[in-house]
Scaffold this motif. Structure first.
Motif, mmCIF file in Angstrom:
data_model
loop_
_atom_site.group_PDB
_atom_site.id
_atom_site.type_symbol
_atom_site.label_atom_id
_atom_site.label_comp_id
_atom_site.label_asym_id
_atom_site.label_seq_id
_atom_site.Cartn_x
_atom_site.Cartn_y
_atom_site.Cartn_z
ATOM 1 N N TYR A 47 -25.661 -72.201 -44.590
ATOM 2 C CA TYR A 47 -26.455 -73.161 -43.797
ATOM 3 C C TYR A 47 -27.930 -72.804 -43.721
ATOM 4 N N ARG A 48 -28.468 -72.109 -44.732
ATOM 5 C CA ARG A 48 -29.910 -71.847 -44.704
ATOM 6 C C ARG A 48 -30.656 -73.119 -45.082
ATOM 7 N N ASP A 59 -25.426 -74.057 -48.979
ATOM 8 C CA ASP A 59 -24.350 -74.873 -48.408
ATOM 9 C C ASP A 59 -23.490 -74.047 -47.442
ATOM 10 N N GLU A 60 -22.335 -74.614 -47.058
ATOM 11 C CA GLU A 60 -21.539 -73.970 -46.010
ATOM 12 C C GLU A 60 -20.930 -72.640 -46.459
ATOM 13 N N PHE A 61 -20.949 -72.369 -47.794
ATOM 14 C CA PHE A 61 -20.436 -71.092 -48.280
ATOM 15 C C PHE A 61 -21.575 -70.168 -48.699
ATOM 16 N N GLY A 62 -22.824 -70.551 -48.372
ATOM 17 C CA GLY A 62 -23.972 -69.720 -48.710
ATOM 18 C C GLY A 62 -24.376 -69.792 -50.161
ATOM 19 N N ARG A 63 -23.893 -70.833 -50.878
ATOM 20 C CA ARG A 63 -24.273 -70.961 -52.294
ATOM 21 C C ARG A 63 -25.601 -71.715 -52.396
ATOM 22 N N ASP A 64 -26.434 -71.320 -53.342
ATOM 23 C CA ASP A 64 -27.749 -71.926 -53.510
ATOM 24 C C ASP A 64 -27.602 -73.381 -53.950
ATOM 25 N N SER A 234 -21.051 -84.472 -46.298
ATOM 26 C CA SER A 234 -20.923 -85.605 -45.377
ATOM 27 C C SER A 234 -20.403 -85.153 -44.012
ATOM 28 N N ALA A 235 -19.584 -84.111 -43.996
ATOM 29 C CA ALA A 235 -19.054 -83.620 -42.726
ATOM 30 C C ALA A 235 -20.128 -82.864 -41.951
ATOM 31 N N LEU A 236 -21.175 -82.400 -42.685
ATOM 32 C CA LEU A 236 -22.173 -81.533 -42.064
ATOM 33 C C LEU A 236 -23.505 -82.254 -41.917
ATOM 34 N N ILE A 237 -23.462 -83.610 -41.937
ATOM 35 C CA ILE A 237 -24.699 -84.365 -42.040
ATOM 36 C C ILE A 237 -25.661 -84.086 -40.886
ATOM 37 N N PHE A 238 -25.139 -83.742 -39.687
ATOM 38 C CA PHE A 238 -26.043 -83.448 -38.563
ATOM 39 C C PHE A 238 -26.388 -81.977 -38.495
ATOM 40 N N LYS A 239 -25.466 -81.111 -38.943
ATOM 41 C CA LYS A 239 -25.698 -79.672 -38.872
ATOM 42 C C LYS A 239 -26.630 -79.187 -39.984
ATOM 43 N N ALA A 240 -26.386 -79.677 -41.210
ATOM 44 C CA ALA A 240 -27.195 -79.228 -42.359
ATOM 45 C C ALA A 240 -27.420 -80.406 -43.297
ATOM 46 N N PRO A 241 -28.289 -81.338 -42.896
ATOM 47 C CA PRO A 241 -28.433 -82.599 -43.642
ATOM 48 C C PRO A 241 -28.835 -82.395 -45.105
ATOM 49 N N TRP A 242 -29.524 -81.280 -45.432
ATOM 50 C CA TRP A 242 -29.974 -81.108 -46.813
ATOM 51 C C TRP A 242 -28.813 -81.015 -47.793
ATOM 52 N N ILE A 243 -27.632 -80.627 -47.303
ATOM 53 C CA ILE A 243 -26.495 -80.469 -48.222
ATOM 54 C C ILE A 243 -26.086 -81.813 -48.810
ATOM 55 N N ILE A 244 -26.213 -82.895 -48.029
ATOM 56 C CA ILE A 244 -25.879 -84.214 -48.582
ATOM 57 C C ILE A 244 -27.122 -84.921 -49.131
ATOM 58 N N ILE A 245 -28.286 -84.644 -48.527
ATOM 59 C CA ILE A 245 -29.485 -85.391 -48.929
ATOM 60 C C ILE A 245 -29.883 -85.097 -50.380
#
Lengths: 279, 313
Positions: A47-48, A59-64, A234-245
Motif C-alpha cells: 500500500y505504498r 499493491d496489497e502484496f507490496g509488489r511494484d 477495485s476492493a481497495l479503491i478508497f484505501k489505495a486508489p492508485w492500484i485501480i487507477i
C-alpha cells in the motif's frame, strides 16, 4: 510502407498516439528489464503510494505497480494482438472462400456470421472461456472467435466487389488461373481495409481482454494483466486508489492511442483515392 | 489460313439467345473490325472467341469456334487457359480499371511472360522493358516500377497492350481499346495497334463502335446488329457501297471535314434488348426503307438485307 503513411503521423495527435504505442510495445518486449520482480511479495512495502522508489506505488502484496503494469502490457498486448491476428487470418480465409465459391457455402457462412454478429462480443467470449477454461489461451481463442464475424464479412464484401473488376477479367483473359487471381489480385486488394479494421479491433480486443481479466478469466495470478490488476484494486479503491487507477489509465490511454493512430491510418490509406488515379 | 474462325456461333445466357449464327474469321497480318452500337453483342463475341463465356454464365448453343484449326469446344479448360495470354492476347475496354491497383506495372506484365514463356524474373523484366520501349513509353525501366495510379489513361492503355503482347501471341483481341481515351491519345493507340500487326504479322480483332477507326485501320469489317451479323467484307468496298442500311447509317454517323453545322446524323431509336428482338429483320423498326417483307422474314446472306444497296426508298 510507402510515403503517405508516414505523412499521416506528422500531425501532433497521431504522432503522440504512435509514440505511446511504441512505448507500450517496447515495455511489453523489454518487460524483463523492469526495476522489480512482478511476483515477489514484500508485505512490509504494501500500500505504498507513488514515490521515488515506487513511481506508481505498490499493491496489497507490496509488489511494484509499474513493474506489474509493464508485465501486464506483455500479457494484454500478446493476447489481444495474437487473437486479432488469428481472427484476421481465419476471417479472411473464410470470407474469401465464401465470396469465391458462392452458392450454399456462401449462404452457410453468411448466416453463421450474421448470427454471431447479433451477440455482444463479451457474451461470445464469456461462453467460449467457460468452455475452454480460463487463462491466456482461453482468452486468446475467445477474443479471436468474437471478432471473426467482422473480418469475414469485410473480406467477403471486398472480394465480391473486386471479383467484378476489369483487371480480374483482364488477368483471366491472359491465362491466369484461380489460385493466381485469388492470391495475387483479390486478397492483396482486400488487405488494406482489413488491416485498418484489424488495428481498430485490436483496441477493442484490449478492452475485452481486460474485461475477461477483471472477471478473473484471463491470465491467472501471479502473472499480471491489466484487467486482473483492476479487479484486485477495485476492493481497495478508497484505501489505495492508485492500484485501480493506473491499470485503468493504461487501458484507456492505449485504446485511445490505437483508435487515433488507426484513424490517421484510414485517412492516409484512402483506397478510393488510389483507385481513381490522376486524370 | 485463318487463325480465328467463328462458324455460325450462337450464344445464350440462361434462356436468352443473344448471338445468332455469327461467322467471322481473322488471319495473320489481318485486322478485322467488329462494329456495332452498344448492346449489339460485340464484347460477347470476344468472350466467345476466348472461351470465357462461362464467366458471365453464357454458353455456345450452336456453331463452333476454331483457333488455328482446332475446335475450342473440344479442348480442356487447361488447354484453353494455355491459349489465353500465350496465343491470344486481350486488350480490355477501360485501361483505368484494367490494371491491379496494388501491383507495380512491371510485375503485372512480367507475370504473363513468366507464366507462358517460362522466363526467369530477370528475363521477364528485360522483356517487359523491351516491350514498353517498343510501345514508345519513355524511360521504360522507371515506368515498370510505377504504380497504376501514377500513369495517365493513354499510358495505362499501352501497359495493357504490353500485357497482351507479353506472351508473344498470334492474335490480339482488342475490346474498344480507345473508347475511354482522349481523341489525341486514341490516334496514338490506333497507330500502335496498326504498327504491331504490320511488324509482327499479328492477327487483330478490333472491337469498336467508331467507324472512323475502322476506315483508317481495318482490312475487313463485320457489322453486328442486335446479335446478328448485318454485313461482312473488305473495308474499302463496304465503305464505298454499303449493302446494309445499318452499315450505311453507321457510316453516316462519321463526322467529316467541311460538314455543314447540324448535318451530322444519328440513327433514330436504340438497339433492341435481347428479350424483345423484333420479328423478321431486327433492324426494321429503325430502318428508313423497311417493307412488309422485312417485318415478316429474317433476311439471309451477306449483307443480311432483303433490299441490299437500298434500291429505291
Amino acid at each position: 510502407m510507402n510515403f503517405p503513411v508516414m505523412k499521416a503521423f506528422r500531425h501532433p495527435i497521431p504522432a503522440l498516439s504512435a509514440l505511446w504505442l511504441v512505448l507500450v510495445i517496447l515495455a511489453a518486449i523489454l518487460a524483463d528489464l523492469s526495476p522489480y520482480d512482478y511476483d515477489i511479495q514484500a508485505l512490509s512495502e504494501a500500500y505504498r503510494s507513488p514515490s521515488a522508489a515506487h513511481w506508481l506505488g505498490t499493491d496489497e502484496f507490496g509488489r511494484d505497480l509499474l513493474t506489474r503494469l509493464i508485465h501486464g502490457a506483455r500479457t494484454s498486448l500478446s493476447v489481444s494482438v495474437t487473437a486479432i491476428a488469428i481472427s484476421v487470418a481465419c476471417g479472411m480465409a473464410l470470407g474469401a472462400a465464401a465470396a469465391w465459391f458462392g452458392g450454399w457455402f456462401d449462404r452457410a457462412v453468411t448466416v453463421t456470421v450474421d448470427l454471431t454478429w447479433s451477440f455482444p462480443e463479451i457474451l461470445i467470449a464469456l461462453i467460449l472461456v467457460a468452455i475452454i477454461g480460463p487463462g491466456t489461451t482461453g482468452t486468446m481463442v475467445a477474443i479471436a472467435v468474437a471478432y471473426l464475424a467482422q473480418f469475414t464479412r469485410l473480406t467477403r464484401a471486398q472480394i465480391l466487389t473486386l471479383k467484378g473488376e476489369t483487371f480480374i477479367e483482364a488477368a483471366r483473359s491472359l491465362g491466369a488461373g484461380n489460385t493466381h487471381i485469388l492470391t495475387r489480385h483479390l486478397l492483396p486488394n482486400a488487405l488494406a481495409p482489413v488491416l485498418v479494421s484489424a488495428m481498430l479491433a485490436t483496441g477493442d480486443a484490449i478492452i475485452l481482454e481486460a474485461t475477461l481479466g477483471f472477471f478473473g478469466l484471463g491470465a491467472q495470478p501471479p502473472v499480471p494483466s491489466w484487467g486482473g490488476m483492476m479487479s484486485a484494486g477495485s476492493a481497495l479503491i478508497f484505501k489505495a486508489p492508485w492500484i485501480i487507477i493506473f491499470p485503468g489509465l493504461m487501458v484507456a490511454v492505449t485504446v485511445v492511442a490505437i483508435n487515433l493512430a488507426g484513424d490517421a491510418l484510414v485517412a492516409s490509406l484512402d483506397i478510393k483515392a488510389k483507385l481513381r488515379g490522376p486524370i | 489460313m485463318s487463325l480465328l474462325q467463328l462458324a455460325d456461333v450462337s450464344v445464350s445466357i440462361g434462356q436468352v439467345a443473344l448471338l445468332d449464327r455469327i461467322s467471322l474469321s481473322v488471319g495473320k497480318g489481318e485486322i478485322l473490325g467488329l462494329v456495332g452500337e452498344s448492346g449489339s453483342g460485340k464484347s460477347l463475341t470476344a468472350l466467345a472467341a476466348m472461351g470465357l463465356l462461362p464467366l458471365i454464365g453464357g454458353r455456345i448453343t450452336g456453331g463452333a469456334v476454331a483457333f488455328d484449326g482446332q475446335d475450342m469446344a473440344a479442348m480442356t479448360e487447361v488447354q484453353r487457359r494455355s491459349l489465353r495470354g500465350r496465343r491470344i492476347g486481350f486488350v480490355s475496354q477501360n485501361p483505368m480499371t484494367a490494371l491491379d491497383p496494388v501491383t507495380r506495372i512491371g510485375a503485372q506484365i512480367d507475370v504473363v511472360s513468366r507464366l507462358h514463356l517460362g522466363l526467369t524474373r530477370a528475363q521477364a523484366r528485360a522483356r517487359t522493358v523491351d516491350l514498353l520501349t517498343q510501345l514508345r513509353i519513355p524511360e521504360a525501366a522507371t515506368v515498370a516500377e510505377a504504380w497504376p495510379h501514377q500513369l495517365s489513361g493513354g499510358m495505362k492503355q499501352r501497359i495493357v497492350i504490353a500485357m497482351a503482347l507479353a506472351g508473344d501471341p498470334d492474335l490480339i483481341i482488342a475490346d474498344e481499346p480507345t473508347t475511354a481515351l482522349d481523341v489525341t491519345v486514341q490516334a496514338q493507340i490506333i497507330q500502335i495497334l496498326g504498327a504491331l500487326v504490320r511488324e509482327r504479322g499479328l492477327a487483330l480483332l478490333l472491337i469498336t463502335h467508331d467507324m472512323g477507326v475502322v476506315a483508317q485501320l481495318c482490312d475487313r469489317v463485320a457489322v453486328l446488329y442486335a446479335g446478328r451479323l448485318a454485313e461482312e467484307g473488305p473495308t474499302a468496298p463496304i465503305f464505298a457501297a454499303p449493302g446494309h442500311p445499318y452499315t450505311r447509317a453507321l457510316i453516316g454517323c462519321i463526322p467529316t471535314e467541311g460538314m455543314a453545322k447540324g448535318a451530322l446524323q444519328g440513327i433514330p431509336g436504340t438497339v433492341p434488348g435481347a428479350l424483345a428482338f423484333p420479328s423478321g429483320c431486327r433492324f426494321h423498326p429503325r430502318c428508313p426503307q423497311a417493307q412488309a417483307l422485312c417485318r415478316a422474314e429474317a433476311p439471309q446472306g451477306n449483307p443480311a438485307c432483303h433490299f441490299p444497296g437500298g434500291a429505291d426508298v
